[in-house]
Design a protein around this motif. Structure first.
Motif, mmCIF file in Angstrom:
data_model
loop_
_atom_site.group_PDB
_atom_site.id
_atom_site.type_symbol
_atom_site.label_atom_id
_atom_site.label_comp_id
_atom_site.label_asym_id
_atom_site.label_seq_id
_atom_site.Cartn_x
_atom_site.Cartn_y
_atom_site.Cartn_z
ATOM 1 N N LYS A 1 35.326 16.074 -8.036
ATOM 2 C CA LYS A 1 35.032 16.635 -6.718
ATOM 3 C C LYS A 1 33.759 17.485 -6.731
ATOM 4 N N GLN A 2 33.606 18.327 -7.757
ATOM 5 C CA GLN A 2 32.389 19.161 -7.845
ATOM 6 C C GLN A 2 31.151 18.289 -8.031
ATOM 7 N N ILE A 3 31.283 17.263 -8.859
ATOM 8 C CA ILE A 3 30.153 16.369 -9.122
ATOM 9 C C ILE A 3 29.777 15.628 -7.837
ATOM 10 N N CYS A 4 30.786 15.199 -7.090
ATOM 11 C CA CYS A 4 30.520 14.487 -5.836
ATOM 12 C C CYS A 4 29.929 15.415 -4.777
ATOM 13 N N GLN A 5 30.304 16.674 -4.806
ATOM 14 C CA GLN A 5 29.708 17.645 -3.880
ATOM 15 C C GLN A 5 28.209 17.781 -4.164
ATOM 16 N N LEU A 6 27.870 17.902 -5.439
ATOM 17 C CA LEU A 6 26.466 17.982 -5.839
ATOM 18 C C LEU A 6 25.751 16.672 -5.510
ATOM 19 N N CYS A 7 26.424 15.566 -5.743
ATOM 20 C CA CYS A 7 25.859 14.251 -5.436
ATOM 21 C C CYS A 7 25.513 14.163 -3.952
ATOM 22 N N ALA A 8 26.416 14.636 -3.100
ATOM 23 C CA ALA A 8 26.168 14.615 -1.649
ATOM 24 C C ALA A 8 24.912 15.413 -1.296
ATOM 25 N N ASP A 9 24.763 16.581 -1.918
ATOM 26 C CA ASP A 9 23.598 17.438 -1.631
ATOM 27 C C ASP A 9 22.294 16.765 -2.068
ATOM 28 N N ILE A 10 22.311 16.160 -3.248
ATOM 29 C CA ILE A 10 21.108 15.495 -3.769
ATOM 30 C C ILE A 10 20.801 14.241 -2.949
ATOM 31 N N CYS A 11 21.832 13.487 -2.585
ATOM 32 C CA CYS A 11 21.632 12.296 -1.744
ATOM 33 C C CYS A 11 20.989 12.679 -0.414
ATOM 34 N N GLU A 12 21.455 13.775 0.158
ATOM 35 C CA GLU A 12 20.898 14.214 1.435
ATOM 36 C C GLU A 12 19.435 14.604 1.299
ATOM 37 N N ALA A 13 19.110 15.329 0.240
ATOM 38 C CA ALA A 13 17.716 15.728 -0.005
ATOM 39 C C ALA A 13 16.838 14.492 -0.194
ATOM 40 N N CYS B 1 16.375 3.072 1.434
ATOM 41 C CA CYS B 1 16.880 4.059 0.499
ATOM 42 C C CYS B 1 17.477 5.247 1.256
ATOM 43 N N ALA B 2 16.788 5.702 2.297
ATOM 44 C CA ALA B 2 17.295 6.820 3.099
ATOM 45 C C ALA B 2 18.670 6.478 3.672
ATOM 46 N N GLU B 3 18.816 5.259 4.184
ATOM 47 C CA GLU B 3 20.106 4.823 4.741
ATOM 48 C C GLU B 3 21.197 4.866 3.676
ATOM 49 N N ALA B 4 20.900 4.347 2.493
ATOM 50 C CA ALA B 4 21.877 4.332 1.395
ATOM 51 C C ALA B 4 22.234 5.753 0.971
ATOM 52 N N CYS B 5 21.245 6.628 0.940
ATOM 53 C CA CYS B 5 21.474 8.023 0.555
ATOM 54 C C CYS B 5 22.399 8.728 1.544
ATOM 55 N N PHE B 6 22.134 8.539 2.837
ATOM 56 C CA PHE B 6 22.961 9.198 3.852
ATOM 57 C C PHE B 6 24.385 8.644 3.842
ATOM 58 N N ARG B 7 24.525 7.336 3.606
ATOM 59 C CA ARG B 7 25.862 6.720 3.503
ATOM 60 C C ARG B 7 26.624 7.307 2.328
ATOM 61 N N CYS B 8 25.938 7.456 1.214
ATOM 62 C CA CYS B 8 26.554 7.984 0.001
ATOM 63 C C CYS B 8 26.937 9.449 0.180
ATOM 64 N N ALA B 9 26.054 10.233 0.778
ATOM 65 C CA ALA B 9 26.344 11.659 1.028
ATOM 66 C C ALA B 9 27.616 11.782 1.861
#
Length: 109
Positions: A64-76, A93-101
């Motif tokens: 969960k903590q790793i995924c929280q950080l992943c969401a923040d990095i994906c958004e950036a 890439c932006a679309e994939a990042c926002f989907r992942c976040a």
């Protein structure tokens, strides 16, 4: 494997792939200097997505903590790629990042 993770793992792996493709394509752009921050975030994002997928697959107590950080990095990364939307690889890439976040945030919630 935990089924609540499946959708998130899929989003992470797709995002990792998009970031790797964007990273490679950015290096071939005329103005590589202008793409430097995008390239840097593509790398960071691909790495955390790969790590997050692995954490979920192995049912890590820190998933969960790793995924929280992943969401923040994906958004950036998504926000940076959005600045270069005239390049198709950045737009995708932006679309994939926002989907992942979004998938990561849903998993953490």
């Amino acid at each position: 494997m935990n089924s609540t993770y499946e959708e998130c793992i899929k989003a992470c792996l797709e995002c990792m792939e998009s970031c790797n493709m964007c990273f490679d394509a950015c290096l071939k752009e005329e103005d590589v200097k202008m793409m430097a921050y995008c390239i840097r975030l593509d790398r960071e994002c691909a790495d955390i997505c790969s790590f997050a997928a692995k954490a979920m697959q192995s049912n890590s107590p820190f998933a969960k903590q790793i995924c929280q950080l992943c969401a923040d990095i994906c958004e950036a990364c998504g926000n940076e790629c959005k600045k270069h939307e005239h390049h198709e690889h950045c737009r995708k890439c932006a679309e994939a990042c926002f989907r992942c976040a979004e998938a990561c945030r849903k998993m953490v919630a």
